[in-house]
Design a protein around this motif. Structure first.
Motif, PDB file in Angstrom:
ATOM      1  N   ALA A   8       0.908  -1.305   0.212  1.00 48.02           N
ATOM      2  CA  ALA A   8       0.327   0.031   0.082  1.00 48.02           C
ATOM      3  C   ALA A   8       0.995   1.164   0.020  1.00 48.02           C
ATOM      4  O   ALA A   8       0.290   2.435  -1.011  1.00 48.02           O
ATOM      5  CB  ALA A   8      -0.975   0.036   1.112  1.00 48.02           C
ATOM      6  N   LYS A   9       1.914   0.728   1.122  1.00 41.25           N
ATOM      7  CA  LYS A   9       3.002   2.209   0.722  1.00 41.25           C
ATOM      8  C   LYS A   9       3.871   2.448  -1.019  1.00 41.25           C
ATOM      9  O   LYS A   9       3.700   3.820  -1.007  1.00 41.25           O
ATOM     10  CB  LYS A   9       4.338   2.458   1.672  1.00 41.25           C
ATOM     11  N   THR A  10       3.946   1.636  -1.384  1.00 37.78           N
ATOM     12  CA  THR A  10       4.694   1.538  -2.617  1.00 37.78           C
ATOM     13  C   THR A  10       3.949   1.825  -4.059  1.00 37.78           C
ATOM     14  O   THR A  10       3.745   2.583  -4.528  1.00 37.78           O
ATOM     15  CB  THR A  10       5.086   0.363  -3.194  1.00 37.78           C
ATOM     16  N   HIS A  11       2.281   1.257  -3.964  1.00 41.21           N
ATOM     17  CA  HIS A  11       1.829   1.653  -4.642  1.00 41.21           C
ATOM     18  C   HIS A  11       0.264   3.038  -3.964  1.00 41.21           C
ATOM     19  O   HIS A  11      -0.888   1.797  -4.369  1.00 41.21           O
ATOM     20  CB  HIS A  11       0.876   0.444  -5.107  1.00 41.21           C
ATOM     21  N   PRO A  12       0.578   3.857  -3.631  1.00 40.61           N
ATOM     22  CA  PRO A  12      -1.164   4.539  -3.228  1.00 40.61           C
ATOM     23  C   PRO A  12      -1.400   5.157  -4.283  1.00 40.61           C
ATOM     24  O   PRO A  12      -2.624   5.256  -4.028  1.00 40.61           O
ATOM     25  CB  PRO A  12       0.052   5.887  -2.440  1.00 40.61           C
ATOM     26  N   GLU A  13      -1.560   4.341  -5.802  1.00 42.71           N
ATOM     27  CA  GLU A  13      -2.852   4.450  -6.648  1.00 42.71           C
ATOM     28  C   GLU A  13      -3.385   4.168  -6.915  1.00 42.71           C
ATOM     29  O   GLU A  13      -4.078   3.930  -7.404  1.00 42.71           O
ATOM     30  CB  GLU A  13      -1.279   5.095  -7.784  1.00 42.71           C
ATOM     31  N   HIS A  14      -2.957   2.354  -5.647  1.00 39.77           N
ATOM     32  CA  HIS A  14      -3.848   1.245  -5.701  1.00 39.77           C
ATOM     33  C   HIS A  14      -4.779   1.342  -4.258  1.00 39.77           C
ATOM     34  O   HIS A  14      -4.567   2.138  -3.600  1.00 39.77           O
ATOM     35  CB  HIS A  14      -3.204   0.082  -5.659  1.00 39.77           C
TER      36      HIS A  14
END
Ligand SMILES: C[S@@+](CC[C@H](N)C(=O)[O-])C[C@H]1O[C@@H](n2cnc3c(N)ncnc32)[C@H](O)[C@@H]1O
Length: 221
Positions: A63-69
């Motif tokens: 979730a931190k790596t992909h804030p867009e998801h």
């Protein structure tokens, strides 16, 4: 159906216990009606599901790596749920929601059809004794149900450190017409995108191997 888990109390810290009360209203999902994921996260974004997040470390990393998801985590393990809630709060993540329930029930009764862009199942309970194999999550009926809740082309990533379960996963998924093997057949190489989980670390310390499987939902379905 045989449950894939035994509800374990486990050792819970006082801050994890407190989080179950104070942070649950903010990040927890009440299952009182079928879910509308766009409403739940208040935006149109890819929806990713982690089944059996354990302590939640992989979920938080993704979730931190992909804030867009947006990330939905399902587990029934209270210390892990408390730990995850604390991590979400500490990192001020707005793209994670938590469900405390049996994933089979959630898939059957609460998640809409064709709603998920990716599903992760990392180190599910191996149920190593032969008489317990029927409790394993990855079975033909389960993957058929899962595929119904996934979008066409959505990813499914599984990992296990239990060889005999890895073979079962491969057999079940190769036989499922809904899924295509993204590794071109057989197991997939370990993806750098997959965070190291608590359970995996324990397995590695014990000298276990690790098997990854990467599929996508057949777009002909
Ligand atoms: C062996 S642990 C692995 C945890 C984590 N993925 C990791 O790699 O560290 C399996 C987790 O799946 C959860 N689990 C098993 N069956 C489940 C089910 N039917 N619904 C929700 N969670 C389940 C268990 O509570 C446990 O936390």
């Amino acid at each position: 159906m045989n449950r894939s888990f035994a509800r374990r109390g486990g050792r819970i810290t006082s801050s994890q216990k407190r989080a179950l009360f104070t942070l649950w209203p903010r990040y927890g999902v009440e299952l009182d009606k079928p879910l509308n994921l766009e409403e739940l996260f208040a935006r149109p974004a890819e929806k990713h599901l982690e089944i059996g997040f354990g302590m939640g470390d992989a979920l938080v990393t993704m979730a931190k790596t992909h804030p867009e998801h947006d990330y939905l985590g399902i587990d029934v393990y209270n210390p892990g749920i408390g730990h995850l809630l604390l991590q979400i709060e500490a990192a001020q993540l707005t793209n994670v929601r938590v469900i405390d329930a049996d994933v089979v029930e959630v898939l059957q009764d609460y998640l809409p059809s064709h709603s998920l862009d990716a599903v992760y199942l990392f180190f599910p309970d191996p149920w190593s004794k032969k008489r317990h194999h029927k409790r394993r999550l990855v079975q033909p009926d389960f993957v058929t149900l899962l595929a119904k809740r996934m979008k066409s082309g959505a990813y499914l990533h599984l990992a296990t450190d239990w060889e005999d379960y890895a073979q079962q996963m491969l057999q079940v998924l190769e036989a499922a017409p809904e899924f295509v093997n993204r590794a071109g057949g057989g197991f997939a190489p370990r993806s750098p995108e997959r965070p190291l989980t608590k359970f995996e670390q324990r397995g590695l310390r014990l000298g276990h191997g690790v098997w990854d499987l990467l599929y996508s939902v057949n777009s002909d379905q």
